[in-house]
Design an enzyme around this catalytic site. Structure first.
Site, PDB file in Angstrom:
ATOM      1  N   CYS A   1       0.819  -1.212   0.000  1.00 33.95           N
ATOM      2  CA  CYS A   1       0.000   0.000   0.000  1.00 33.95           C
ATOM      3  C   CYS A   1       0.852   1.259   0.000  1.00 33.95           C
ATOM      4  O   CYS A   1       0.341   2.355  -0.216  1.00 33.95           O
ATOM      5  CB  CYS A   1      -0.941   0.007   1.202  1.00 33.95           C
ATOM      6  SG  CYS A   1      -0.110  -0.041   2.799  1.00 33.95           S
ATOM      7  N   ASN A   2       2.154   1.124   0.238  1.00 34.02           N
ATOM      8  CA  ASN A   2       3.030   2.295   0.303  1.00 34.02           C
ATOM      9  C   ASN A   2       4.073   2.365  -0.799  1.00 34.02           C
ATOM     10  O   ASN A   2       4.738   3.381  -0.950  1.00 34.02           O
ATOM     11  CB  ASN A   2       3.787   2.326   1.639  1.00 34.02           C
ATOM     12  CG  ASN A   2       2.877   2.637   2.795  1.00 34.02           C
ATOM     13  OD1 ASN A   2       1.916   3.360   2.639  1.00 34.02           O
ATOM     14  ND2 ASN A   2       3.168   2.070   3.951  1.00 34.02           N
ATOM     15  N   ARG A   3       4.254   1.279  -1.566  1.00 31.41           N
ATOM     16  CA  ARG A   3       5.367   1.272  -2.513  1.00 31.41           C
ATOM     17  C   ARG A   3       5.186   0.235  -3.614  1.00 31.41           C
ATOM     18  O   ARG A   3       4.478  -0.765  -3.440  1.00 31.41           O
ATOM     19  CB  ARG A   3       6.695   0.996  -1.787  1.00 31.41           C
ATOM     20  CG  ARG A   3       6.818  -0.417  -1.227  1.00 31.41           C
ATOM     21  CD  ARG A   3       8.092  -0.586  -0.402  1.00 31.41           C
ATOM     22  NE  ARG A   3       8.059   0.223   0.800  1.00 31.41           N
ATOM     23  CZ  ARG A   3       8.829   1.288   0.995  1.00 31.41           C
ATOM     24  NH1 ARG A   3       9.707   1.656   0.083  1.00 31.41           N
ATOM     25  NH2 ARG A   3       8.734   1.972   2.105  1.00 31.41           N
TER      26      ARG A   3
ATOM     27  N   SER B   1       9.220   3.025   5.921  1.00 27.81           N
ATOM     28  CA  SER B   1       7.769   2.922   5.891  1.00 27.81           C
ATOM     29  C   SER B   1       7.104   4.229   6.283  1.00 27.81           C
ATOM     30  O   SER B   1       7.713   5.092   6.918  1.00 27.81           O
ATOM     31  CB  SER B   1       7.297   1.821   6.850  1.00 27.81           C
ATOM     32  OG  SER B   1       7.776   0.563   6.444  1.00 27.81           O
TER      33      SER B   1
ATOM     34  N   GLU C   1       7.077  -0.177  11.427  1.00 26.50           N
ATOM     35  CA  GLU C   1       6.018  -1.174  11.208  1.00 26.50           C
ATOM     36  C   GLU C   1       6.640  -2.484  10.725  1.00 26.50           C
ATOM     37  O   GLU C   1       7.587  -2.495   9.946  1.00 26.50           O
ATOM     38  CB  GLU C   1       4.973  -0.643  10.226  1.00 26.50           C
ATOM     39  CG  GLU C   1       5.487  -0.333   8.836  1.00 26.50           C
ATOM     40  CD  GLU C   1       5.181  -1.425   7.839  1.00 26.50           C
ATOM     41  OE1 GLU C   1       4.514  -2.409   8.200  1.00 26.50           O
ATOM     42  OE2 GLU C   1       5.615  -1.283   6.687  1.00 26.50           O
ATOM     43  N   ALA C   2       6.102  -3.578  11.222  1.00 21.92           N
ATOM     44  CA  ALA C   2       6.682  -4.890  10.950  1.00 21.92           C
ATOM     45  C   ALA C   2       6.047  -5.597   9.768  1.00 21.92           C
ATOM     46  O   ALA C   2       6.588  -6.585   9.287  1.00 21.92           O
ATOM     47  CB  ALA C   2       6.554  -5.763  12.207  1.00 21.92           C
TER      48      ALA C   2
ATOM     49  N   GLN D   1       5.551  -8.852   3.910  1.00 19.72           N
ATOM     50  CA  GLN D   1       5.231  -8.542   2.517  1.00 19.72           C
ATOM     51  C   GLN D   1       6.430  -8.810   1.608  1.00 19.72           C
ATOM     52  O   GLN D   1       6.273  -9.337   0.504  1.00 19.72           O
ATOM     53  CB  GLN D   1       4.777  -7.086   2.409  1.00 19.72           C
ATOM     54  CG  GLN D   1       3.433  -6.831   3.058  1.00 19.72           C
ATOM     55  CD  GLN D   1       3.131  -5.343   3.205  1.00 19.72           C
ATOM     56  OE1 GLN D   1       4.029  -4.521   3.384  1.00 19.72           O
ATOM     57  NE2 GLN D   1       1.859  -4.988   3.135  1.00 19.72           N
TER      58      GLN D   1
ATOM     59  N   ALA E   1     -10.435  -9.473   3.622  1.00 22.22           N
ATOM     60  CA  ALA E   1     -10.151 -10.579   4.542  1.00 22.22           C
ATOM     61  C   ALA E   1      -8.738 -11.110   4.381  1.00 22.22           C
ATOM     62  O   ALA E   1      -8.455 -12.254   4.721  1.00 22.22           O
ATOM     63  CB  ALA E   1     -11.160 -11.710   4.315  1.00 22.22           C
ATOM     64  N   GLY E   2      -7.822 -10.272   3.871  1.00 21.03           N
ATOM     65  CA  GLY E   2      -6.441 -10.694   3.698  1.00 21.03           C
ATOM     66  C   GLY E   2      -5.596 -10.411   4.922  1.00 21.03           C
ATOM     67  O   GLY E   2      -6.102 -10.241   6.040  1.00 21.03           O
TER      68      GLY E   2
END
Length: 419
Positions: A50-52, A109, A114-115, A120, A190-191
């Site tokens: 979602c960030n990169r 991040s 954040e872990a 990911q 639901a992921g």
């Protein structure tokens, strides 16, 4: 061959550009195949969150690899290469290694520390290995990067700087709603991000959670896990989304769908306050809902601004120091490994010279006894080993430095070695 990292992130691109560049699970195999089919790329790994959106590749040449990667990203996102280039960041060789280690450590991040990014990246690496686009070079890099990420989280306490983008969203929601204790929550999706959202909502003390997903069976599995953890949860389909939104105090959307699943008509008649956190890329929520009475929309762009000053502190400094040390170790190990074929070739060359001279000795002294021949052979080999020991050990040590490749090249030139 060299490592090249090309991509864009929340630091370099607005959310709209990230949306178009995002690579879903269905598109990932096609893009990896397209990358590896390019003449200049031999290995490729693609990380999309979602960030990169970032591509790590082993390339034959820098410029050829950069052009090929940019062409693939531009085609996928629908931008011209020149348009997309404004938002791209390029890292090469050691800089690419440092960037990846910072990413897996959570230091690059939106929410520092954040872990989730570690998992990911592990998934992105596993996918590339499964599809055959990550070979030995990216394998070693990825394994080292994962170890660095684990070490940072285990040894520095960086997690306290911010657990995840979900925690940042819930912090912002608390500013609007007050305490979330006893509130009704809705998760759309639901992921893995939905599971993390459920865990964070449970820690906030919400009274119940509804999980809406296109595949109800998947939502039901997550709901059962949430219920087992002590929060009543139920699974619903997306066809009931409007009713679920009307009943919720806070909603978190994280489906990974290509188009918005929460639309303006769904929320037109809410009649009550609602905070909706859109953590998906591309966006799950139509931005037009921001103008509805009582609706507060928190998206990734807003959260990035909110968290822009986060991340200071001794734990972050300790994490950066650890990453810097690991980058030095990795590059030294790589340089040392690169000189090994030269050392092997030198010893092979010496062995060939010894064998040739012993054959000449046999021809000149045909009456030499077996025992005497063996003693001569041992003596000559000991002399050669002693002569080669110091330079081969030293060249490996020197190879760990920035100019290490020059020493291996000197050996090859001096002894006319074929590596």
């Amino acid at each position: 061959m060299s490592l090249l990292a090309v991509g864009l992130s929340h630091r370099t691109a607005p959310i709209g550009v990230l949306e178009r560049a995002a690579v879903g699970a269905d598109d990932l195999p096609k893009l990896l195949d397209e990358l590896i089919d390019r003449e200049s790329l031999t290995e490729a790994l693609l990380l999309s969150t979602c960030n990169r959106v970032e591509i790590y590749a082993e390339v034959e040449t820098f410029h050829g690899g950069l052009a090929d990667i940019c062409a693939v990203l531009a085609r996928h996102s629908g931008y011209d290469v020149e348009e997309l280039a404004e938002h791209l960041v390029v890292h090469h060789a050691g800089s690419a290694v440092e960037h990846l280690f910072l990413v897996t450590a959570g230091l690059d991040s939106m929410v520092v520390g954040e872990a989730q990014i570690l998992g990911q990246f592990r998934t992105a690496y596993a996918t590339a290995r499964e599809l055959g686009t990550a070979g030995s070079a990216l394998h070693e890099l990825a394994q080292w990067a994962l170890r660095v990420g684990k070490r940072v989280h285990a040894e520095t306490g960086i997690d306290t700087a911010g657990a995840s983008v979900v925690s940042a969203a819930l912090d912002a929601a608390t500013d609007v709603l007050g305490d979330l204790q006893g509130r009704r929550a809705l998760i759309v999706g639901a992921g893995s991000l939905a599971a993390l959202s459920a865990a964070e909502l449970r820690r906030c003390g919400v009274a119940q959670i509804s999980i809406a997903n296109r595949t109800v069976t998947t939502a039901r599995r997550l709901a059962e896990t949430v219920t087992a953890d002590g929060i009543p949860a139920r699974a619903v389909g997306l066809e009931t989304l409007a009713a679920e939104l009307a009943a919720a105090d806070i909603a978190i959307a994280c489906t990974g769908a290509r188009d918005p699943v929460v639309t303006l008509p769904m929320m037109a008649d809410l009649g009550r306050p609602l905070v909706i956190c859109d953590l998906a890329l591309p966006r799950d929520v139509d931005p037009a809902v921001r103008g509805l009475p009582g609706v507060t929309l928190l998206d990734l762009a807003g959260l990035a601004l909110r968290r822009g000053s986060a991340g200071a502190g001794s734990s972050v400094e300790a994490a950066r120091s650890l990453v810097a040390a690991e980058v030095r170790r990795f590059l030294a190990t790589q340089r040392s490994a690169e000189v090994t074929p030269t050392v092997t070739a030198l010893r092979r060359h010496a062995a060939e010279v010894v064998d040739a001279e012993l054959l000449r000795l046999d021809a000149r002294l045909p009456g030499l006894t077996t025992a005497l021949h063996a003693e001569v052979a041992r003596t000559v080999n000991r002399v050669v080993d002693k002569l080669l020991h110091a330079p081969t050990v030293r060249v490996k040590q020197l190879a760990e430095g920035p100019a290490g490749a020059a020493y291996a090249e000197a050996l090859r030139e001096l002894f006319a070695l074929q590596v």
